[in-house]
Design a protein around this motif. Sequence first.
Motif, mmCIF file in Angstrom:
data_model
loop_
_atom_site.group_PDB
_atom_site.id
_atom_site.type_symbol
_atom_site.label_atom_id
_atom_site.label_comp_id
_atom_site.label_asym_id
_atom_site.label_seq_id
_atom_site.Cartn_x
_atom_site.Cartn_y
_atom_site.Cartn_z
ATOM 1 N N PRO A 86 1.311 -3.648 5.576
ATOM 2 C CA PRO A 86 2.072 -4.355 6.616
ATOM 3 C C PRO A 86 1.360 -4.380 7.962
ATOM 4 O O PRO A 86 1.535 -5.327 8.737
ATOM 5 N N ALA A 87 0.537 -3.355 8.226
ATOM 6 C CA ALA A 87 -0.178 -3.324 9.512
ATOM 7 C C ALA A 87 -1.208 -4.437 9.622
ATOM 8 O O ALA A 87 -1.639 -4.779 10.732
ATOM 9 N N ARG A 147 0.822 -1.205 0.000
ATOM 10 C CA ARG A 147 0.000 0.000 0.000
ATOM 11 C C ARG A 147 0.862 1.264 0.000
ATOM 12 O O ARG A 147 1.848 1.374 0.752
ATOM 13 N N ASP A 148 0.509 2.201 -0.884
ATOM 14 C CA ASP A 148 1.160 3.510 -1.016
ATOM 15 C C ASP A 148 2.577 3.440 -1.570
ATOM 16 O O ASP A 148 3.249 4.475 -1.656
ATOM 17 N N SER A 199 -12.327 -4.172 11.657
ATOM 18 C CA SER A 199 -12.228 -2.728 11.571
ATOM 19 C C SER A 199 -11.065 -2.315 12.462
ATOM 20 O O SER A 199 -11.229 -2.044 13.642
ATOM 21 N N PRO A 200 -9.823 -2.329 11.954
ATOM 22 C CA PRO A 200 -8.656 -2.344 12.829
ATOM 23 C C PRO A 200 -8.283 -0.986 13.383
ATOM 24 O O PRO A 200 -8.409 0.039 12.732
ATOM 25 N N ALA A 201 -7.799 -1.015 14.617
ATOM 26 C CA ALA A 201 -7.285 0.199 15.235
ATOM 27 C C ALA A 201 -5.803 0.355 14.969
ATOM 28 O O ALA A 201 -5.172 1.253 15.494
ATOM 29 N N GLU A 238 -0.757 -7.461 9.389
ATOM 30 C CA GLU A 238 -0.207 -8.649 10.044
ATOM 31 C C GLU A 238 -0.679 -8.766 11.489
ATOM 32 O O GLU A 238 -0.726 -9.860 12.054
ATOM 33 N N ARG A 239 -1.037 -7.627 12.096
ATOM 34 C CA ARG A 239 -1.520 -7.661 13.475
ATOM 35 C C ARG A 239 -2.870 -8.378 13.586
ATOM 36 O O ARG A 239 -3.257 -8.787 14.683
ATOM 37 N N LEU A 240 -3.567 -8.516 12.479
ATOM 38 C CA LEU A 240 -4.870 -9.169 12.519
ATOM 39 C C LEU A 240 -4.759 -10.676 12.666
ATOM 40 O O LEU A 240 -5.733 -11.339 13.019
ATOM 41 N N GLY A 241 -3.608 -11.242 12.349
ATOM 42 C CA GLY A 241 -3.440 -12.682 12.462
ATOM 43 C C GLY A 241 -4.260 -13.477 11.468
ATOM 44 O O GLY A 241 -4.651 -14.618 11.748
ATOM 45 N N LEU A 242 -4.547 -12.910 10.304
ATOM 46 C CA LEU A 242 -5.334 -13.626 9.306
ATOM 47 C C LEU A 242 -4.524 -14.764 8.697
ATOM 48 O O LEU A 242 -3.294 -14.698 8.634
ATOM 49 N N PRO A 243 -5.186 -15.819 8.231
ATOM 50 C CA PRO A 243 -4.466 -16.905 7.568
ATOM 51 C C PRO A 243 -3.671 -16.371 6.377
ATOM 52 O O PRO A 243 -4.152 -15.522 5.624
#
Length: 470
Positions: free
Chosen positions: A258-259, A120-121, A445-447, A261-266
């Motif tokens: 890159p942010a 992104r960006d 909806s990530p913080a 990755e904090r979601l822990g998605l597969p």
Amino acid sequence: MAGATAGALGGAGMLLSRGVLGAQDDASPVHGTGSADSAVPQTPPLERYVDPLPRPVTAISDPSVYPGADYYEITMRQGSWRFHRDLAPATVWGYWATNPHDPRKPIGMGYLGPTLSVTRDHPTVVKYRNELPTTHLFPSVIDSIRSGDPQLAPSPPPPYKSAPPFPPPINVWNVVHQHGGFTAPQSDGMPLHSFSPDGFHAESYTTLDPGRVKPNEAICAYTNHDRSCMLWYHDHAMGMTSVNVYAGLAGLYLIRDPADERLGLPRGEFEVPLILQDRTFHRDGSLAYTMAQREGEDTPVVNGKAYPFLAVEPRRYRLRILNASNERFWRLRFDVPRDVLPQPTLPFWLIGTDGGFRAPLQMLNFLISPAERYDLIVDFSQMLRGTNITLSNYHAPVHYPGMPGMGPVISEDSRSTRPPTRRITKSGLTAAAGRKTDRCWRTISPAHRAPRTRTKHGPTRTPSSPIRRR
């Protein structure tokens, strides 16, 4: 997509059932709706679940060409691809990416194109090269378009006058459109930006950095100033977009943050792209283009394979789904055998659509129209060894809601009737079940990223309280 195997801890193998779309799912594997002597081609009988699901390879960027940007060279070529074990290889078109580490080994499958995975960006620059033949894969369709066939080249209403969609000497020309992104007009791949393999240019052809291109090339740049999402790229040539995409010119474009990755998605092997298409085949395995004769085609094709299977582990998977069919709507659900769950379908979470993440929504089915993208989390951890799960298309006319009977019949009974083709050992299941990547926020909806601006393309990101899976 139908299931395959699992073990004591759960898990299932996934097969792509014939029920995704195509002919009626009964004992006779007949395709299409025409009679045996119909002039409309019909796909010959095909055995289901014998081909593993292919995965599009990922292109490799060269950051040295344009400092501060990722650079790719993508070439359109004619090649060969086998859509099913029981079909002979077909002549197809596809995109190939130059491998900066070994130019002698281009990246691609032959059909479709490699995935562009970008940040992104961080801008991307792509040189597109046209090395297709100057004779089209479907010459009779091109002749019909040129002659003004009303099914393929409708006349405009008065006071407008029709004009040939492409010049007399042109049988093949192409341009690439990035679908869904924020793109500058000169890089948007508009139809009148088309260029041919022998260097003929449409009236509005344009390219960046013209000193670096040959007549059969064009350079485009993308800002990737988008939310984290899945876009796609495809042919957009004037007058022949439909047949060019049908021949194979489409691929995925993933914008990653890159942010996330904090979601822990597969991720990795547990993030599976599914490019859904419908195609019709002659008995010799070659593609048959029938959309001038009927609505829709008669056989489901996913990532270039008809009725493939995917063996999965007892955990959550992220499915990135693109409807790349030319005109078919799909209404999809995950069917399971009786007595496996309290209900006949496997629930899943919708976590994103065309524009990126959304608040997770638990669902039992969904409708996806051509060019739409869905981002799903599907949990196979409670499926016993040998369970078949079928991704089935049901009650969906080609043009939803449409009129029934206007295209090839879509199966309503889409449960797999085959035994699993692959088995996962108990030790493999245990290892998979313990992987740390098998965690997923219930709320996406990530913080983790502060809001920048509110736009019409989506709501401002706001902090939320993510809840981890049980």
